[in-house]
Design an enzyme around this catalytic site. Sequence first.
Site, short mmCIF file in Angstrom:
data_model
loop_
_atom_site.label_atom_id
_atom_site.label_comp_id
_atom_site.label_asym_id
_atom_site.label_seq_id
_atom_site.Cartn_x
_atom_site.Cartn_y
_atom_site.Cartn_z
N GLU A 118 0.84 -1.21 0.00
CA GLU A 118 0.00 0.00 0.00
C GLU A 118 0.87 1.25 0.00
O GLU A 118 0.56 2.24 -0.67
CB GLU A 118 -0.94 -0.02 1.21
N GLU A 138 -3.72 -9.40 3.61
CA GLU A 138 -4.48 -9.08 4.83
C GLU A 138 -5.63 -10.05 5.06
O GLU A 138 -5.96 -10.39 6.20
CB GLU A 138 -5.04 -7.66 4.75
C1 LIG Z 1 -11.11 -0.35 16.34
C2 LIG Z 1 -10.90 0.26 15.04
C3 LIG Z 1 -9.49 0.29 14.64
C4 LIG Z 1 -9.35 0.93 13.33
C5 LIG Z 1 -7.94 1.15 13.05
C6 LIG Z 1 -7.80 1.82 11.75
C7 LIG Z 1 -6.35 1.84 11.40
C8 LIG Z 1 -6.22 2.02 9.93
C9 LIG Z 1 -4.85 1.69 9.49
C10 LIG Z 1 -4.81 0.29 9.04
C11 LIG Z 1 -3.58 0.03 8.29
C12 LIG Z 1 -3.64 -1.32 7.71
C13 LIG Z 1 -2.34 -1.63 7.03
C14 LIG Z 1 -2.34 -2.95 6.29
O1 LIG Z 1 -3.33 -3.01 5.31
C15 LIG Z 1 -2.44 -4.12 7.24
C16 LIG Z 1 -1.28 -5.04 7.10
O2 LIG Z 1 -0.26 -4.75 6.53
S1 LIG Z 1 -1.46 -6.57 7.84
C17 LIG Z 1 0.10 -7.39 7.49
C18 LIG Z 1 0.21 -7.87 6.09
N1 LIG Z 1 1.44 -8.60 5.93
C19 LIG Z 1 1.52 -9.91 6.00
O3 LIG Z 1 0.55 -10.61 6.16
C20 LIG Z 1 2.87 -10.51 5.87
C21 LIG Z 1 3.02 -11.63 6.84
N2 LIG Z 1 4.39 -12.14 6.89
C22 LIG Z 1 4.91 -12.91 5.96
O4 LIG Z 1 4.32 -13.25 4.96
C23 LIG Z 1 6.31 -13.40 6.18
O5 LIG Z 1 6.56 -13.40 7.56
C24 LIG Z 1 7.38 -12.54 5.48
C25 LIG Z 1 7.25 -11.07 5.81
C26 LIG Z 1 7.27 -12.77 3.97
C27 LIG Z 1 8.78 -13.03 5.94
O6 LIG Z 1 8.84 -14.43 5.77
P1 LIG Z 1 10.07 -15.26 6.37
O7 LIG Z 1 11.33 -14.62 5.98
O8 LIG Z 1 9.84 -16.70 5.99
O9 LIG Z 1 9.97 -15.12 7.94
P2 LIG Z 1 8.81 -15.63 8.93
O10 LIG Z 1 7.52 -15.76 8.25
O11 LIG Z 1 9.32 -16.82 9.68
O12 LIG Z 1 8.72 -14.39 9.91
C28 LIG Z 1 9.81 -14.06 10.76
C29 LIG Z 1 9.26 -13.51 12.05
O13 LIG Z 1 8.52 -12.33 11.78
C30 LIG Z 1 7.21 -12.41 12.31
N3 LIG Z 1 6.30 -11.67 11.43
C31 LIG Z 1 6.19 -11.80 10.11
N4 LIG Z 1 5.25 -10.97 9.64
C32 LIG Z 1 4.77 -10.30 10.70
C33 LIG Z 1 3.78 -9.30 10.85
N5 LIG Z 1 3.08 -8.83 9.82
N6 LIG Z 1 3.56 -8.83 12.09
C34 LIG Z 1 4.23 -9.32 13.16
N7 LIG Z 1 5.19 -10.26 13.07
C35 LIG Z 1 5.44 -10.74 11.85
C36 LIG Z 1 6.94 -13.91 12.31
O14 LIG Z 1 5.92 -14.23 13.21
C37 LIG Z 1 8.28 -14.48 12.71
O15 LIG Z 1 8.46 -14.32 14.09
P3 LIG Z 1 8.19 -15.52 15.09
O16 LIG Z 1 6.72 -15.80 15.04
O17 LIG Z 1 8.98 -16.68 14.55
O18 LIG Z 1 8.61 -15.02 16.40
#
Ligand SMILES: CCCCCCCCCCCCC[C@H](O)CC(=O)SCCNC(=O)CCNC(=O)[C@H](O)C(C)(C)COP(=O)(O)OP(=O)(O)OC[C@H]1O[C@@H](n2cnc3c(N)ncnc32)[C@H](O)[C@@H]1OP(=O)(O)O
Length: 733
Positions: A118, A138
């Site tokens: 985004e 998401e």
């Molecule tokens: C009450 C009303 C509230 C209203 C609020 C309004 C607010 C408005 C603003 C909203 C904004 C929204 C923004 C957006 O649209 C939302 C998002 O972005 S959600 C997240 C989307 N991203 C993902 O889903 C990616 C997820 N991750 C992955 O696919 C993979 O982890 C990776 C990034 C490709 C990396 O892969 P790898 O190298 O294989 O590593 P791992 O997967 O093993 O991850 C390592 C380690 O990192 C932790 N981790 C990964 N992603 C996240 C994350 N998104 N958040 C937190 N932690 C993350 C993962 O858990 C591993 O850690 P461990 O679990 O092993 O400790």
Amino acid sequence: MCRASLPFSATWKLYLERNSRCNVFRRIGTAGSTWWSPQCAAVRQGIVDMMHRALREPEVKSVVICGQDGKFCGGADIREFGAKMSGPPLVPMIHMIEAAAKPVVAAIEGVALGGGLELALSCHYRIAHSKARLGLPEVTLGLLPGAGGTQRLPRLIGVPAALELITTGRHVTAAEALQLGIVDEVTDQNAVDAAVKFAQSVEGKSLDARRIGTFPCPRPPDLDAVFEKVMKEVRRSARGAIAPVTCVQAVHAAVTLPYAKGMERERELFSTLFTSGQARALQYYFFAQRAVSRWSTPSGARWDTSKPRPVRKAAVIGLGTMGRGISVSLAQAGFSVVAVETQEKQLLEAKQAVSGMLERDAKRRGAPLAHGNIKYSCSLKAAADVDLVIEAVFEDMALKKAIFRQLSAICKPGTFLCSNTSALDIDELASQTQSPELVVGMHFFAPAHVMKLLEVVYGPRSSPEAVATAMQMGKKIGKVSVAVGNCRGFVGNRMLKPYLEQAFFLLEEGATPEQVDQVLEEFGFPMGVFKVSDLSGLDVGWKVRKADGLVVPDSTGKSARIQGGRRYSPLGDLLCEQGRFGQKTGRGWYQYDKPGGRVAKSDPWLHRFLEEYRARHGLVARRIDQQEVLERCLYALINEGFQILQDGIAAGPEDIDVIYVLGYGWPRHRGGPMFFADMVGLDKVLDRLERYHQLHPDVPGLKPCSLLRKLAAGGCPPIHRWREVIQKPHSQL
Ligand SMILES: CCCCCCCCCCCCC[C@H](O)CC(=O)SCCNC(=O)CCNC(=O)[C@H](O)C(C)(C)COP(=O)(O)OP(=O)(O)OC[C@H]1O[C@@H](n2cnc3c(N)ncnc32)[C@H](O)[C@@H]1OP(=O)(O)O
């Protein structure tokens, strides 16, 4: 903290850097990769400050935004969602970037996912490295892209393509992103350098046509029909998940509302998802899938202190359905495979089948063929020089024992001996070998080359090295491996037993297979218990029950309904006696148009059979409501899950939940059985089990397990604190 390098030929590179206050970065940093999160307040603050400076300083003509160390951005830190958010909000930041009067170029390396993409969409241009992956995942976390993704992506690539990406959360390669029009250029070279060059080339040019938020959203001529079709499809495949449906509504707003109103709608819809139980479940599951790799056993062996041994060559013994699938998985992952089948005819058939599977898969993935990795043999001696053997013959203890005895004599010292068994005692197999410490179970799920789950079963004598090696092997072949202790049925099948038992009892008491299946399917299972039973074959369980001595008539010649003082339902046995084995015979709990038919139809014969059965046993059918069906089936299964935790067969609730989602069709948006229990409330689950056990005292599966009682007595701690109670039996929290 963010810093901008000084003007680089009048182009600023806005490096988004490591920040000690950003949990995600720290966590991923430890794992050796870099990542930052726009949700991380300090990073957002940094971007805002740097953008303001870049726009203010006259000598800066353009801006390049890139991640550090080859990673653009994986999106929001979902762990941050629970906490109070601080710092500049993401959406105004994104608007500020898009409105900038100087060109802003995103240099996408590694990943641009979720909020990361985004952010890139708010830039005026996007340059991606050829190995980068992009997507809006998401939906898989129970959310929708909440920083303009649902409004900008359809404006950029059209409604159908945007709907597909947003409702599935699929990642695309840089090449596909270029084809779709998400990125402007793909490079094999340094993407940041390419982006800087690109930024310089567009300095001074009008940006009017580059601000996606100002584009009109392309309106398909048959708008209503497009959305109706997508909504129908999404509702069908979502099986009760709300996020995919809400994603469609958000994209609909992009087409039907002006941009600013569409953004408002996106925020509104995001807020409903954000606070939903499904988002909690899916985010819990996201971390659970990662947590299972940090395995531990009651004897103290652990993932971080146990070193796996390298495996280059592996043998698969027995080339039935499972052995074939396992051979395919190993070959695809680049292992050198010796595939052994002692029956010549079977060997030939297997060879053809495996080649066909490999060819189809290579074609689908556009990958090279892995044929050359497999050598076939009809002698166990061919396994003499392999590093690891996976025995995959029939589920017959005597046969497996004989094979383990032979393998122990044939294989070179140190070879790991693994059994693909779904229930048999690993320790008994180990006792047949000279080195029981090298023996573990590897329980694959059918079809083995497709299903993601692997239960790695350690016996009391399995060495930490053997467990670590099997876990690593599972990872290499693309499975999510869960280490579990040795007991009848391990985790998955052990929990299935009380679930199935309740389903049978419900039929005895007045329910029909259709009713039970409908309730379970409405809960989110792809198939109800009776349809699954027809699919896998009723004879499988019958064979096991016969071997266990359960299939016996009582003193009056009727099939016994009490076995060893416990209630027993012989319904499945009686169907098998009629030759009704399920889909393969065209008759089971349902009828099919022919043997091997797939479409289950209600069978009047079965209903008459149930009535006669009840009359014969003096059972009076009663009306059973949906709640009872669901509670008795699911709470019996969950109760067994608590028993498994108490017995130390699974190290934590995450292990059980991952097994159930990946291996047994438990709906992901409900987190898994143990998470579901936490959501329902442990005190409520306990209360209902107590009630059902009072009504059915001869069903031990309904007697609440003492761990459940203890957790409820301790004030129902949240699921992430259960381990404290399990590991410290005297802990009250
Ligand atoms: C009450 C009303 C509230 C209203 C609020 C309004 C607010 C408005 C603003 C909203 C904004 C929204 C923004 C957006 O649209 C939302 C998002 O972005 S959600 C997240 C989307 N991203 C993902 O889903 C990616 C997820 N991750 C992955 O696919 C993979 O982890 C990776 C990034 C490709 C990396 O892969 P790898 O190298 O294989 O590593 P791992 O997967 O093993 O991850 C390592 C380690 O990192 C932790 N981790 C990964 N992603 C996240 C994350 N998104 N958040 C937190 N932690 C993350 C993962 O858990 C591993 O850690 P461990 O679990 O092993 O400790």
